[in-house]
Design a protein around this motif. Structure first.
Motif, mmCIF file in Angstrom:
data_model
loop_
_atom_site.group_PDB
_atom_site.id
_atom_site.type_symbol
_atom_site.label_atom_id
_atom_site.label_comp_id
_atom_site.label_asym_id
_atom_site.label_seq_id
_atom_site.Cartn_x
_atom_site.Cartn_y
_atom_site.Cartn_z
ATOM 1 N N ILE A 1 -29.384 -14.234 -25.559
ATOM 2 C CA ILE A 1 -29.017 -12.826 -25.631
ATOM 3 C C ILE A 1 -27.519 -12.718 -25.380
ATOM 4 O O ILE A 1 -27.022 -13.193 -24.353
ATOM 5 C CB ILE A 1 -29.795 -12.001 -24.595
ATOM 6 C CG1 ILE A 1 -31.305 -12.215 -24.766
ATOM 7 C CG2 ILE A 1 -29.451 -10.518 -24.711
ATOM 8 C CD1 ILE A 1 -32.135 -11.608 -23.663
ATOM 9 N N HIS A 2 -26.792 -12.091 -26.302
ATOM 10 C CA HIS A 2 -25.340 -12.043 -26.137
ATOM 11 C C HIS A 2 -24.760 -10.761 -26.732
ATOM 12 O O HIS A 2 -25.397 -10.069 -27.520
ATOM 13 C CB HIS A 2 -24.691 -13.273 -26.778
ATOM 14 C CG HIS A 2 -24.885 -13.392 -28.262
ATOM 15 N ND1 HIS A 2 -23.982 -12.897 -29.176
ATOM 16 C CD2 HIS A 2 -25.888 -13.939 -28.991
ATOM 17 C CE1 HIS A 2 -24.407 -13.147 -30.410
ATOM 18 N NE2 HIS A 2 -25.570 -13.779 -30.330
ATOM 19 N N ASP A 3 -23.533 -10.461 -26.306
ATOM 20 C CA ASP A 3 -22.787 -9.303 -26.808
ATOM 21 C C ASP A 3 -23.628 -8.030 -26.738
ATOM 22 O O ASP A 3 -23.755 -7.284 -27.713
ATOM 23 C CB ASP A 3 -22.321 -9.565 -28.244
ATOM 24 C CG ASP A 3 -21.332 -10.709 -28.321
ATOM 25 O OD1 ASP A 3 -20.180 -10.531 -27.886
ATOM 26 O OD2 ASP A 3 -21.737 -11.803 -28.767
ATOM 27 N N SER A 4 -24.183 -7.772 -25.547
ATOM 28 C CA SER A 4 -25.049 -6.618 -25.351
ATOM 29 C C SER A 4 -24.714 -5.934 -24.034
ATOM 30 O O SER A 4 -23.969 -6.462 -23.209
ATOM 31 C CB SER A 4 -26.521 -7.038 -25.377
ATOM 32 O OG SER A 4 -26.878 -7.548 -26.653
ATOM 33 N N GLU A 5 -25.284 -4.752 -23.836
ATOM 34 C CA GLU A 5 -25.012 -3.992 -22.625
ATOM 35 C C GLU A 5 -25.727 -4.597 -21.413
ATOM 36 O O GLU A 5 -25.131 -4.786 -20.362
ATOM 37 C CB GLU A 5 -25.419 -2.538 -22.837
ATOM 38 C CG GLU A 5 -24.911 -1.605 -21.779
ATOM 39 C CD GLU A 5 -25.183 -0.159 -22.145
ATOM 40 O OE1 GLU A 5 -25.166 0.677 -21.233
ATOM 41 O OE2 GLU A 5 -25.415 0.143 -23.327
ATOM 42 N N THR A 6 -27.015 -4.858 -21.534
ATOM 43 C CA THR A 6 -27.754 -5.625 -20.544
ATOM 44 C C THR A 6 -28.570 -6.682 -21.278
ATOM 45 O O THR A 6 -28.805 -6.560 -22.482
ATOM 46 C CB THR A 6 -28.696 -4.754 -19.691
ATOM 47 O OG1 THR A 6 -29.701 -4.187 -20.525
ATOM 48 C CG2 THR A 6 -27.945 -3.634 -18.998
#
Length: 358
Positions: free
Chosen positions: A185-190
């Motif tokens: 999981i990357h480049d996300s808010e959470t």
């Protein structure tokens, strides 16, 4: 598919579907109906509200959704990703779900449907790559999730999550017996939100988040509401984030946090509403690049990642009652490009057996 008052939907397979500005929606027409044995595989869906939405019944004479498989799909440019839920005050869990090997990207609730005429009723309006209500006995693994966000100008707190296990305070079921592993999981808010029961009287238990890589997370790597027990966060890598773990502690639960690697936080490694006494089993982690006082205790429970609290160095954190991270290290983990430890990495032989193995 919309169920009527006497229908039960089962044994359905969607495969190799290509869809633009639409998706696969299962919605109950009566609160007593449910879905089971649903498989969705090899599909590519983009520019829609939600690509997969499965909504089960809620009443005492109904049942939750069960035996659902979603794998080898590609979903992009949507308001939400995979959504499986039973709506408010559910008596039944979402049971035996396998979600694996999906590529999910560009999830943003507001930007995704500005120019679309379609509408999907119910569900959670947060931006979620994978959103699951009252999940039990399930596995979420080997998914690639990126660019999930809910703009801060629209909501005052982070509500864009890569993987979210959620429930309402009035739900009779809570997340139990789940594994979330090997997701990127990357480049996300959470990245991941879960291990919790908002119902607060029935504990959420035996949920394990492990072997995930979370990178470039603008707010919180993982948010944990600790109304639960026998839950664990182990063997994960958190890299380039604001706060890695936000833990809302209570007297009714705890979580084991071991064998994790934390690299380059902006604000800190942990924020917890625990104060002088740390109630969680936290140890054998490795920290790197966190500044002078990257541990925070006694924060306000409403928004534990931003408000109040006391900042600590690692040695001061270890001296708190409960001796958190007494065997943890503060040094370069020396990871290879594929996140495996180099031959001289301090990660080698520094971990312990986590709470649950699989």
């Amino acid at each position: 598919w919309t169920l009527g008052t006497t229908d039960i939907c089962s044994n359905v397979i969607y495969e190799n579907l290509e869809a633009h500005e639409t998706g696969v929606y299962f919605n109950f027409g009566s609160a007593t109906r449910f879905y089971e044995n649903i498989t969705i595989r090899g599909c590519e869906v983009n520019h829609t509200i939600v690509p997969i939405s499965i909504r089960g019944g809620t009443s005492a004479s109904g049942s939750g959704c069960k035996n659902i498989q979603v794998y080898n799909n590609k979903f992009s440019h949507m308001a939400n990703g995979i959504s499986i839920y039973a709506f408010n005050n559910s008596l039944y869990p979402i049971d035996r779900v396998l979600i694996e090997h999906n590529y999910i990207s560009y999830i943003n609730y507001y930007n995704s449907f500005q120019n679309l005429s379609q509408n999907v009723s119910g569900g959670n309006t947060d931006a979620e790559g994978i959103g699951l209500q009252n999940l039990q006995n399930s596995v979420i693994r080997f998914n690639h999730i990126s660019h999930v966000s809910m703009p801060f100008e629209e909501t005052p707190e982070p509500r864009g999550g890569g993987i979210v296990l959620w429930n309402y305070a009035g739900d009779s079921s809570v997340p139990n017996n789940n594994i979330i592993s090997h997701n990127y999981i990357h480049d996300s808010e959470t990245a991941i939100t879960g291990l919790h029961s908002q119902q607060k009287t029935t504990l959420s238990y035996n949920n394990h988040i492990k072997f995930n890589i979370m990178k470039r997370i603008s707010s919180i790597g993982m948010s944990v509401y600790a109304y639960g027990d026998t839950n664990s966060i182990s063997n994960n890598v958190f890299e380039d984030f604001n706060v890695a773990l936000s833990i809302r502690a209570t007297a009714n639960g705890s979580v084991q946090i071991k064998n994790n690697v934390f690299i380059n936080p902006t604000s800190g490694y942990y924020c917890t509403s625990d104060n002088a006494t740390i109630t969680h089993d936290v140890d054998n982690n490795i920290f790197y690049g966190g500044g002078s006082s990257p541990f925070k205790s006694g924060v306000t429970a409403t928004h534990p990642w931003t408000t109040g609290g006391n900042e600590h160095t690692l040695s001061a954190w270890q001296a708190l009652t409960g001796t958190p991270d007494v065997n943890s290290l503060e040094e370069d983990p020396l990871l290879e490009d594929n996140y495996s430890p180099a031959s001289t990495s301090p990660c080698l032989n520094a971990g312990v057996t986590p709470l649950s193995k699989f």
